[in-house]
Design an enzyme around this catalytic site. Structure first.
Site, short mmCIF file in Angstrom:
data_model
loop_
_atom_site.label_atom_id
_atom_site.label_comp_id
_atom_site.label_asym_id
_atom_site.label_seq_id
_atom_site.Cartn_x
_atom_site.Cartn_y
_atom_site.Cartn_z
N LYS A 1 1.19 4.29 -2.85
CA LYS A 1 1.00 5.73 -2.58
C LYS A 1 2.30 6.51 -2.84
O LYS A 1 2.23 7.69 -3.21
CB LYS A 1 0.47 5.94 -1.15
N TYR B 1 0.86 -1.21 0.00
CA TYR B 1 0.00 0.00 0.00
C TYR B 1 0.89 1.25 0.00
O TYR B 1 0.64 2.19 -0.78
CB TYR B 1 -0.93 0.01 1.22
P1 NDP Z 1 -13.49 4.41 0.99
O1 NDP Z 1 -13.31 2.95 1.05
O2 NDP Z 1 -14.52 5.05 1.84
O3 NDP Z 1 -13.72 4.87 -0.52
C1 NDP Z 1 -13.00 4.30 -1.58
C2 NDP Z 1 -13.65 4.72 -2.89
O4 NDP Z 1 -12.87 4.18 -3.98
C3 NDP Z 1 -15.07 4.18 -3.04
O5 NDP Z 1 -15.89 5.21 -3.55
C4 NDP Z 1 -14.93 3.05 -4.05
O6 NDP Z 1 -16.10 3.00 -4.85
C5 NDP Z 1 -13.74 3.53 -4.89
N1 NDP Z 1 -13.05 2.38 -5.50
C6 NDP Z 1 -12.37 1.41 -4.86
N2 NDP Z 1 -11.93 0.49 -5.73
C7 NDP Z 1 -12.36 0.90 -6.96
C8 NDP Z 1 -12.25 0.37 -8.27
N3 NDP Z 1 -11.61 -0.79 -8.50
N4 NDP Z 1 -12.80 1.03 -9.30
C9 NDP Z 1 -13.47 2.19 -9.08
N5 NDP Z 1 -13.61 2.75 -7.86
C10 NDP Z 1 -13.07 2.11 -6.82
O7 NDP Z 1 -12.06 5.03 1.33
P2 NDP Z 1 -11.50 6.53 1.43
O8 NDP Z 1 -12.52 7.52 1.09
O9 NDP Z 1 -10.81 6.65 2.72
O10 NDP Z 1 -10.37 6.47 0.29
C11 NDP Z 1 -10.29 7.37 -0.79
C12 NDP Z 1 -8.84 7.61 -1.13
O11 NDP Z 1 -8.18 8.21 -0.03
C13 NDP Z 1 -8.05 6.34 -1.46
O12 NDP Z 1 -7.19 6.61 -2.55
C14 NDP Z 1 -7.25 6.10 -0.19
O13 NDP Z 1 -6.07 5.39 -0.45
C15 NDP Z 1 -6.98 7.52 0.24
N6 NDP Z 1 -6.63 7.72 1.64
C16 NDP Z 1 -7.45 7.25 2.64
C17 NDP Z 1 -7.08 7.45 3.95
C18 NDP Z 1 -7.88 6.90 5.10
O14 NDP Z 1 -7.33 6.75 6.20
N7 NDP Z 1 -9.15 6.64 4.93
C19 NDP Z 1 -5.85 8.19 4.30
C20 NDP Z 1 -5.09 8.62 3.17
C21 NDP Z 1 -5.48 8.40 1.90
P3 NDP Z 1 -16.84 1.67 -5.35
O15 NDP Z 1 -16.60 0.60 -4.32
O16 NDP Z 1 -18.28 2.07 -5.50
O17 NDP Z 1 -16.19 1.40 -6.66
C1 8X3 Z 2 -4.41 5.71 4.68
C2 8X3 Z 2 -3.69 6.06 5.91
O1 8X3 Z 2 -2.09 5.18 7.71
O2 8X3 Z 2 -3.80 3.67 6.91
O3 8X3 Z 2 -3.67 6.04 3.55
O4 8X3 Z 2 -1.91 4.22 5.52
S1 8X3 Z 2 -2.84 4.71 6.53
#
Ligand code: NDP
Ligand code: 8X3
Length: 250
Positions: free
Chosen positions: A155, A151
């Site tokens: 990133k 992961y």
């Molecule tokens: P969620 O799981 O709440 O949302 C993830 C979103 O990505 C969903 O809308 C899902 O939609 C979509 N998604 C996942 N896989 C696919 C795919 N194969 N094709 C199309 N869409 C996809 O997580 P977050 O909102 O937290 O994550 C959003 C972003 O933020 C990610 O890139 C994550 O790595 C990043 N992030 C998150 C953090 C956290 O701690 N939550 C911290 C730092 C970064 P659907 O399933 O409908 O396709």
């Molecule tokens: C999501 C934050 O700390 O789980 O990108 O990697 S962490």
């Protein structure tokens, strides 16, 4: 003239909150994800404020991704803002125990999916010599933590791609930014831990960032004057100091 944003991963978490924040500010929306019923619900809700179009595709599927974006009706074809947000962590295992399907998912979605969507959107931006791409990276793109291996690699790749885009798109006046949150309370941990009970503990004992907190920073980035680009933003909740240091009460 009002702008149009395409947001991937709009069905949940940061992407959904960003769609809601943009709608509040009159930005028209192309919302993407795989869960049609959630896209429909969001379209119904946000159409009261702005024009909304939805696209259902899996970013892992190269041809479906390119085809879906190609089918956008004229009214939505000009994408001024691209939010490359779709992504997740899959698993949290030491590399020697890593699951190959998890590795494929993270590299295919977080890295290659982001590239496919960008490939479809960038030509319109270069032609118009304007646009803003925001890639949702992570603190995991800046710091590797135990069991984060692939992961974190995905990133780190997002951040390298962001820099590469900023350099290559510089002659066209296109802004490219990375917003890198730490722990955000979304469905992220449900996905990472495949719905197991471990997911419930991730946000316990402190106040994690909320999706809305990140959405507000994303809106701040897109609403800066033309000459200002927030190239790279790292944001944590107050309780978090680094990937491994979180001040928890329990
Ligand atoms: P969620 O799981 O709440 O949302 C993830 C979103 O990505 C969903 O809308 C899902 O939609 C979509 N998604 C996942 N896989 C696919 C795919 N194969 N094709 C199309 N869409 C996809 O997580 P977050 O909102 O937290 O994550 C959003 C972003 O933020 C990610 O890139 C994550 O790595 C990043 N992030 C998150 C953090 C956290 O701690 N939550 C911290 C730092 C970064 P659907 O399933 O409908 O396709
Ligand atoms: C999501 C934050 O700390 O789980 O990108 O990697 S962490």
């Amino acid at each position: 003239m009002k702008k149009t944003a395409l947001i991937t991963g709009a069905t949940s978490g940061i992407g959904k909150a960003t769609a809601e924040e943009f709608a509040k500010h009159g930005i028209h929306l192309v919302l993407c994800g795989r869960r049609q019923e959630r896209l429909d619900a969001l379209r119904k809700e946000l159409s009261k404020q702005v024009n909304v179009y939805t696209l259902k595709f899996d970013v892992r599927d190269r041809s479906k991704t390119l085809e879906a974006i190609e089918t956008l009706p004229t009214e939505f074809k000009q994408i001024d803002i691209l939010i490359n947000n779709a992504g997740n962590a899959h698993g949290l295992d030491p590399v020697q125990n890593g699951n190959l399907d998890d590795w494929d998912a993270m590299m295919d979605i977080n890295v290659k999916g982001l590239l496919y969507v960008s490939k479809a959107i960038i030509p319109g931006m270069t032609e118009r010599e304007s646009g803003h791409i925001i890639n949702i990276g992570s603190s995991a793109g800046k710091e590797v933590y135990p069991k984060g291996n692939v992961y974190c690699a995905s990133k780190h790749a997002v951040l390298a791609i962001t820099e590469g885009m900023r350099i290559d798109l510089n002659p066209f006046g296109i802004k490219v930014s990375a917003i890198n949150p730490g722990l955000v309370e979304t469905e992220f941990s449900q996905v990472r831990f495949k719905g197991s009970a471990s997911a419930n503990n991730v946000y316990k004992g402190y106040k994690a960032l909320q999706a809305q907190d990140v959405a507000e920073v994303i809106y701040f980035a897109v609403s800066r004057p033309a000459h200002v680009n927030l190239a790279d933003v790292l944001m944590f909740c107050t309780a978090q100091a680094s990937s491994t240091i979180v001040n928890k009460t329990i």
